[in-house]
Scaffold this motif. Sequence first.
Motif, PDB file in Angstrom:
ATOM      1  N   PHE A 132       3.917  11.332  -8.062  1.00 38.27           N
ATOM      2  CA  PHE A 132       3.315  11.552  -6.758  1.00 38.27           C
ATOM      3  C   PHE A 132       3.051  10.205  -5.912  1.00 38.27           C
ATOM      4  O   PHE A 132       2.963  10.185  -4.754  1.00 38.27           O
ATOM      5  N   ARG A 133       3.571   9.112  -6.558  1.00 37.88           N
ATOM      6  CA  ARG A 133       3.631   7.698  -5.693  1.00 37.88           C
ATOM      7  C   ARG A 133       5.073   7.167  -6.275  1.00 37.88           C
ATOM      8  O   ARG A 133       5.504   7.220  -7.344  1.00 37.88           O
ATOM      9  N   TYR A 134       5.598   6.171  -5.288  1.00 36.68           N
ATOM     10  CA  TYR A 134       6.806   5.648  -5.622  1.00 36.68           C
ATOM     11  C   TYR A 134       6.652   4.112  -5.275  1.00 36.68           C
ATOM     12  O   TYR A 134       6.293   3.753  -4.038  1.00 36.68           O
ATOM     13  N   GLU A 135       6.573   3.255  -6.216  1.00 33.45           N
ATOM     14  CA  GLU A 135       6.294   1.745  -6.181  1.00 33.45           C
ATOM     15  C   GLU A 135       7.299   1.244  -4.975  1.00 33.45           C
ATOM     16  O   GLU A 135       7.012   0.551  -4.303  1.00 33.45           O
ATOM     17  N   THR A 136       8.427   1.385  -5.274  1.00 30.15           N
ATOM     18  CA  THR A 136       9.415   0.623  -4.579  1.00 30.15           C
ATOM     19  C   THR A 136      10.450   1.710  -3.602  1.00 30.15           C
ATOM     20  O   THR A 136      10.419   2.917  -4.105  1.00 30.15           O
ATOM     21  N   PHE A 137      10.995   1.312  -2.815  1.00 33.39           N
ATOM     22  CA  PHE A 137      12.199   2.195  -2.081  1.00 33.39           C
ATOM     23  C   PHE A 137      13.210   2.827  -2.978  1.00 33.39           C
ATOM     24  O   PHE A 137      13.562   3.671  -2.995  1.00 33.39           O
ATOM     25  N   MET A 138      13.435   1.722  -3.941  1.00 36.61           N
ATOM     26  CA  MET A 138      14.694   1.919  -4.789  1.00 36.61           C
ATOM     27  C   MET A 138      14.194   3.205  -5.713  1.00 36.61           C
ATOM     28  O   MET A 138      14.881   3.767  -6.421  1.00 36.61           O
ATOM     29  N   ASP A 139      12.784   3.104  -6.269  1.00 38.89           N
ATOM     30  CA  ASP A 139      12.342   4.347  -7.107  1.00 38.89           C
ATOM     31  C   ASP A 139      12.295   5.442  -6.355  1.00 38.89           C
ATOM     32  O   ASP A 139      12.812   6.469  -6.794  1.00 38.89           O
ATOM     33  N   GLN A 199       5.087   2.452  -2.205  1.00 34.65           N
ATOM     34  CA  GLN A 199       3.881   1.661  -2.231  1.00 34.65           C
ATOM     35  C   GLN A 199       3.933   0.037  -1.750  1.00 34.65           C
ATOM     36  O   GLN A 199       3.016  -0.604  -1.017  1.00 34.65           O
ATOM     37  N   GLU A 200       4.933  -0.404  -2.051  1.00 36.78           N
ATOM     38  CA  GLU A 200       5.420  -1.700  -1.477  1.00 36.78           C
ATOM     39  C   GLU A 200       5.150  -2.046  -0.100  1.00 36.78           C
ATOM     40  O   GLU A 200       4.824  -3.067   0.600  1.00 36.78           O
ATOM     41  N   GLU A 206      -0.293  -3.748   4.937  1.00 37.54           N
ATOM     42  CA  GLU A 206      -2.045  -3.759   4.648  1.00 37.54           C
ATOM     43  C   GLU A 206      -2.747  -2.534   5.052  1.00 37.54           C
ATOM     44  O   GLU A 206      -3.612  -2.369   5.641  1.00 37.54           O
ATOM     45  N   TYR A 207      -1.758  -1.525   4.778  1.00 37.94           N
ATOM     46  CA  TYR A 207      -2.205  -0.192   5.146  1.00 37.94           C
ATOM     47  C   TYR A 207      -2.595   0.522   3.577  1.00 37.94           C
ATOM     48  O   TYR A 207      -1.595   0.824   2.955  1.00 37.94           O
ATOM     49  N   PHE A 221      -0.393   0.761  11.020  1.00 31.32           N
ATOM     50  CA  PHE A 221       0.357   2.045  10.671  1.00 31.32           C
ATOM     51  C   PHE A 221       1.653   2.072  11.594  1.00 31.32           C
ATOM     52  O   PHE A 221       2.503   2.491  11.072  1.00 31.32           O
ATOM     53  N   ALA A 222       1.149   1.737  12.787  1.00 31.28           N
ATOM     54  CA  ALA A 222       2.665   1.627  13.639  1.00 31.28           C
ATOM     55  C   ALA A 222       3.802   0.828  13.201  1.00 31.28           C
ATOM     56  O   ALA A 222       4.882   1.167  13.264  1.00 31.28           O
ATOM     57  N   LYS A 223       3.218  -0.453  12.596  1.00 30.13           N
ATOM     58  CA  LYS A 223       4.413  -1.399  12.094  1.00 30.13           C
ATOM     59  C   LYS A 223       5.140  -0.543  11.035  1.00 30.13           C
ATOM     60  O   LYS A 223       6.234  -0.706  10.739  1.00 30.13           O
ATOM     61  N   LEU A 224       4.291   0.027  10.189  1.00 35.83           N
ATOM     62  CA  LEU A 224       4.731   0.605   8.902  1.00 35.83           C
ATOM     63  C   LEU A 224       5.617   1.727   9.238  1.00 35.83           C
ATOM     64  O   LEU A 224       6.733   1.917   8.914  1.00 35.83           O
TER      65      LEU A 224
END
Length: 318
Positions: A132-139, A199-200, A206-207, A221-224
């Motif tokens: 239900f969560r992915y630590e990195t984009f590669m994950d 998650q990274e 910092e969201y 959030f906009a930057k994310l």
Amino acid sequence: MRVGPSGDGTPGGELLSLPECYERCRRVERYHSRTYYFSTQLFPREVRPHVHAIYAFMREADEIVDDPGEASLEEQLAGLDGFEAETVAAISGESVANPTLRAFANTVRLHGIELDTVNAFLGSMKMDTRVFRYETFMDLKSYTYGSAAVVGLMMCRIMGVTDAAADPHAEALGEAMQLTNFLRDVGEDWERGRVYLPQEDLKHFEYTEKDLASGVIDERFAKLMRFEISRARRLYEDADRGLHYIPRGRRYPIAVARRLYAAILDSIEANGYDVFSGKASTSAAKKLAVATGCAARDPKDLVARSRSRRAPGTAIPA
């Protein structure tokens, strides 16, 4: 097993004919995705049923996970296992009742779609029941390969793309569309207990998930979102570099679908990154404008498409 009046067969319990199975897949796509259906209708007549079958197959598996009703996790997994077993049986040539699987299996055999891609897709569906969560984009990419990149590979097969050099670009388009879905559905996925934003990335900007739960839309959030949108757009650009591998007469619908999906990113930006109060979408007018623009860019593809169309009423090949 025979199917009855549930919609999978005739009222008398007889199995649907193969053309009827494809027609059912068409109705599924038309009902669930106006954007995909609009683009599919731009394919030559002989390609459309196979696009419908791929969409309906993936939709049916996805709904076992995303719309389980009162089903427990164990029941969802059992449902996916059963769906997988019936899929393998259908592809192997066994008679199955499920009309979606009968059409999809015919498409797989007819166009040489690799079983590995089918297995990868079903593997990603199973991931949705435990990850239900992915630590990195590669994950995350390990999930999106099966959930989306393989769709690009399947589409290559039914369009008659023969050069393997096209595959990475097809995968990029599938992944770009999947990331677009993730960004559009941030709020909806949160309600299902899932976060596809790595998650990274949340930590970098910092969201927090507490902010996500409250639907906070601020500069963080906009930057994310700008970061994730840029990532998706780079994938769309990578996909564009492979368009020339598609035979003429079949490029136009892909170009339209690609631009319509990328336009969702534009809508997210225009809505001030508010992905919590509703889904960003493209209007009918926008669809027509995109289709017209794509036609103007590559008019020769429309000429080739018109020459490749089969006569109306031709039976679906079995």
